[in-house]
Design a protein around this motif. Sequence first.
Motif, short mmCIF file in Angstrom:
data_model
loop_
_atom_site.label_atom_id
_atom_site.label_comp_id
_atom_site.label_asym_id
_atom_site.label_seq_id
_atom_site.Cartn_x
_atom_site.Cartn_y
_atom_site.Cartn_z
N LYS A 118 0.83 -1.21 0.00
CA LYS A 118 0.00 0.00 0.00
C LYS A 118 0.86 1.25 0.00
O LYS A 118 0.53 2.25 -0.64
CB LYS A 118 -0.93 -0.01 1.22
CG LYS A 118 -2.15 -0.85 0.98
CD LYS A 118 -3.21 -0.58 2.01
CE LYS A 118 -2.92 -1.31 3.29
NZ LYS A 118 -4.01 -1.20 4.26
N ARG A 158 0.48 4.12 -2.77
CA ARG A 158 0.19 5.50 -2.38
C ARG A 158 1.32 6.43 -2.77
O ARG A 158 1.10 7.54 -3.26
CB ARG A 158 0.00 5.59 -0.87
CG ARG A 158 -1.35 5.12 -0.44
CD ARG A 158 -1.51 5.25 1.04
NE ARG A 158 -2.58 4.42 1.51
CZ ARG A 158 -2.73 4.04 2.76
NH1 ARG A 158 -1.84 4.40 3.67
NH2 ARG A 158 -3.74 3.30 3.12
N GLU A 170 -6.36 -0.52 -2.67
CA GLU A 170 -6.05 -0.75 -1.26
C GLU A 170 -6.94 -1.84 -0.68
O GLU A 170 -6.48 -2.68 0.09
CB GLU A 170 -6.22 0.55 -0.48
CG GLU A 170 -5.21 1.58 -0.92
CD GLU A 170 -5.19 2.78 -0.01
OE1 GLU A 170 -6.02 2.86 0.90
OE2 GLU A 170 -4.32 3.63 -0.23
#
Lengths: 93, 353
Positions: free
Chosen positions: B109, B113, B181
């Motif tokens: 993640k 991101r 996610e």
Amino acid sequence: MFDVILAMVEVSVLFAQSGLEALTPLQAITENGMAALAVGLAALGAGYAERGIGSAAIGAIAEDESLFGTGLIMTVLPETLVILALVVVFLVG
Amino acid sequence: MSVKETEGTSNYEYVTARVKARRAKLFDEEDYRKLLRMGPGEISRYMEETEYETEINALGARYSGVDLIEYALNRNLAKHFEDLLQWADGRLYTLIARYLRKFDAWNVKTVIRGLYSGADSETIAEDFIYAGEFDRRFLDRLAEAGSIEEAVELLEGTRYGDSLTEAFADYEETGVLIPMENAVDRTYYEGLIGGVSDTDNRANQLYADFLRAEIDFRNVRNVLRIARSGADIDPDEYFIEGGDLFGASELQQLSGSLDELVTYIRDSTYGDDLADALDRLEDADSLIEFEHALDAALMEYSDRLSHVFPISICPVLSYILAKEREVENIRAVARGREAGLSQDEIETELVML
């Protein structure tokens, strides 16, 4: 299991027939041999017990070296099994 | 990178002995009480005299204040959990890795991101927690990926591959990260429970129970948040399979009303363990306290298991939870002090046993 016992009986009978005086008909192994076997089995048990304790002790010592003494004593404690088994040798032999 | 094929028998004795020694070194209430009275600078100095010495010293030149504490905590956590995986053999390894894949999910993640926000590879790599199953080289390659698409390609061979590829199509359509996610989280939680329940060993069964409880609590948390925020979100999308407590349809019904949800949990198998927490939720109406009570309940349960089954996965699990909690607690104290919260306010953020 049963077959094995029968086989042992047969073998011992053969021994008896061939004139091995030390062995009674139902005995494939001498008393001393039996005692030695007992010690061996006890040592096997002690070894197995030490396997777990030893690895735990090494783990503890790796984290905290001051535990060396305690770890060592704990590790060899099962060794008493073998010493006690040795008594059998003296009793028999 | 992928699951290590392990041979041989599990070395529970070795691992649990080491884990218990480390467990004993964690901060106790006394330490937290001291920390609560300190500022960020003092906290890092205090940490220098404990477990975290190496990390604080290594990072001291590069960061300062709360950042230093945060990076030191992450690095220390990674060090300890990596150790666990290194020690363990056989089945024990798979049992531990199953839980620690949480950090793989975290790292994936972070990459997604980071790439989304256009951060450079160094910044992304700084935020990695090298505690999961992916090794350093693989993670660094991920951080160096030029785009999300490249990262997804890199991840193709891993357990996250399929679901990420699917989610990537969604992402391309909508331009938001949420589907990706979710895909990562879902893969983690599904892998968590799969295959563990078919063991005969009592301790392993309890471990499976524990994982199921974790999934249930995660579901409860998600529903509560949805119910509280009043947002028009389909709880179905966040539902994680594998728990005992509810099925997807029940969740849907319950998400509408907080009272119904509380009654439902009260009547479930967790009712006794969570009675306190539920009372507090109804009285104070405070979600944070309830979430902390959930954490505390999990920790207490794992602690009890580790006493009942000393030679099993349970002590390791209880250590992992306690360590994670410690890191979160210290972080909460440091962040709280920095933001100028009062001692009492910070104390409500801590979870102690």
